[in-house]
Design an enzyme around this catalytic site. Structure first.
Site, PDB file in Angstrom:
ATOM      1  CB  CYS A   1      32.277  44.075 -27.246  1.00  0.00           C
ATOM      2  SG  CYS A   1      31.019  43.341 -26.187  1.00  0.00           S
TER       3      CYS A   1
ATOM      4  CB  CYS B   1      34.918  45.772 -23.241  1.00  0.00           C
ATOM      5  SG  CYS B   1      34.516  47.075 -22.059  1.00  0.00           S
TER       6      CYS B   1
ATOM      7  CB  CYS C   1      30.268  52.307 -25.364  1.00  0.00           C
ATOM      8  SG  CYS C   1      30.733  54.012 -24.976  1.00  0.00           S
TER       9      CYS C   1
ATOM     10  CB  CYS D   1      27.069  44.749 -20.981  1.00  0.00           C
ATOM     11  SG  CYS D   1      28.697  44.294 -20.341  1.00  0.00           S
ATOM     12  CB  CYS D   2      27.618  49.610 -23.021  1.00  0.00           C
ATOM     13  SG  CYS D   2      28.624  48.764 -24.258  1.00  0.00           S
TER      14      CYS D   2
END
Length: 257
Positions: free
Chosen positions: A217, A214, A240, A133-134
Site C-alpha cells: 500500500c 506496508c 491506517c 487488513c490494517c
C-alpha cells in the site's frame, strides 16, 4: 436510582475517556508552544514516568523523534508493529537506528497468527479490504501492546495534512493520553534537525518513498505531490487506523475509516 442504559463497564470506560479528555486538554494548554524536547522530557520523566511508550513505524521521518527521545531517556519503551507486510529496508532501518541512538527497549509486536490464518490466508486482504487488513495487522496488535500504558507518544505533524491538520500536542485516545511532541514542527524543522545531527534517512526516501508503510500500500511520490500521497493511492483512505477511534472493530466488507 435509575438503571443505566448501557453496561456498567461501559460507564467506567466512558468516565476514563472523559478523564483522559480533560487531562489532555489541560496539558495541551499548559505546553502549547513549548519545545518538543521539553514536552518529551515532561511526559517521560514527570507526567507519565514509567508508564509511557513511544510508538514508531521507523518510517521516513521517524529518526527525528527517536533521536529526541534518546536524548531524554534512551531506555523509554519503543513499540514497533511488524505487520508482516513491511519493506525489508524498514526492518534494516529499525536495527540501524536502534544501534545508532542507543535505544535499549524496542519492542517488536506482530499480528495474531490465528487472525491472519482466518482472515488473510493468501495475504491479499490489503487489496480486497485494506481497512480490515490494517486493523488485523496493525491496529489490533498495537491495542494489545498498549495495555498497561496510560499514555503513548506519536510522531504525527500538522503539516502532514488531512486529519492531522489541527493536531494538538496532547490529545485523548480513549482512556489514554496521546502525546504529539512534533505537532507544531514544519517539514523544514524536521529536515534541519536531521541534517544538524546527520541522522541517516530511511533507505527508500532516495527512491521517492516519502512516507513508508506496508509494501503493498505504499508507492513513490511524484514531484509536487504531498508526502503522504503514496499511501493507499487511489483510495479515500488516509490513515491506517491506529489514530482513528474504534478502528479495530471495523470488520465489515468494504468498511472504511
Amino acid at each position: 436510582m435509575e438503571r443505566p442504559d448501557f453496561p456498567l463497564q461501559e460507564v467506567s470506560k466512558a468516565r476514563a475517556a472523559e478523564r483522559a479528555t480533560s487531562v489532555a486538554a489541560h496539558l495541551d494548554r499548559r505546553f502549547r508552544g513549548q519545545d518538543a524536547r521539553v514536552v518529551l522530557d515532561e511526559a517521560i520523566n514527570n507526567l507519565f514516568r514509567g508508564r509511557i511508550t513511544m510508538v514508531s513505524s521507523f518510517g521516513a521521518e521517524s529518526a527525528v523523534l527517536l533521536s529526541l527521545m534518546a536524548e531524554v531517556d534512551p531506555s523509554t519503551p519503543v513499540t514497533f508493529v511488524d505487520t508482516g507486510q513491511l519493506f525489508e529496508e524498514t526492518l534494516q532501518y529499525r536495527d540501524a537506528l536502534v544501534e545508532r541512538l542507543g535505544l535499549t527497549d524496542v519492542r517488536t509486536i506482530t499480528p495474531d497468527p490465528e487472525r491472519l490464518k482466518r482472515k488473510d490466508p493468501e495475504k491479499f486482504l490489503w487489496q480486497e479490504n485494506p481497512t480490515l487488513c490494517c486493523s488485523i495487522r496493525k491496529v489490533e496488535p498495537l491495542a494489545r501492546a498498549l495495555e498497561g500504558f496510560p499514555a503513548w507518544i506519536s510522531g504525527r505533524k500538522r503539516f502532514q495534512g488531512g486529519m492531522r491538520a489541527e493536531l494538538p500536542l496532547f490529545e485523548a485516545d480513549g482512556a489514554r493520553v496521546k502525546v504529539n511532541p512534533l505537532a507544531e514542527w514544519t517539514a523544514a524543522d524536521i529536515k534541519d534537525y536531521a541534517d544538524r545531527l546527520d541522522l541517516p534517512p530511511h533507505p527508500l526516501v532516495k527512491f521517492g518513498f516519502l512516507s513508508v508503510g506496508c509494501m503493498p500500500c505504499t508507492t513513490r511520490v511524484k514531484p509536487g505531490e504531498d508526502a503522504r500521497a503514496g499511501r493507499w493511492r487511489g483510495l479515500t483512505k488516509t490513515e491506517c487506523g491506529i489514530h482513528v477511534p474504534n478502528a479495530n472493530v471495523l470488520e465489515q466488507e468494504g468498511s472504511g475509516i
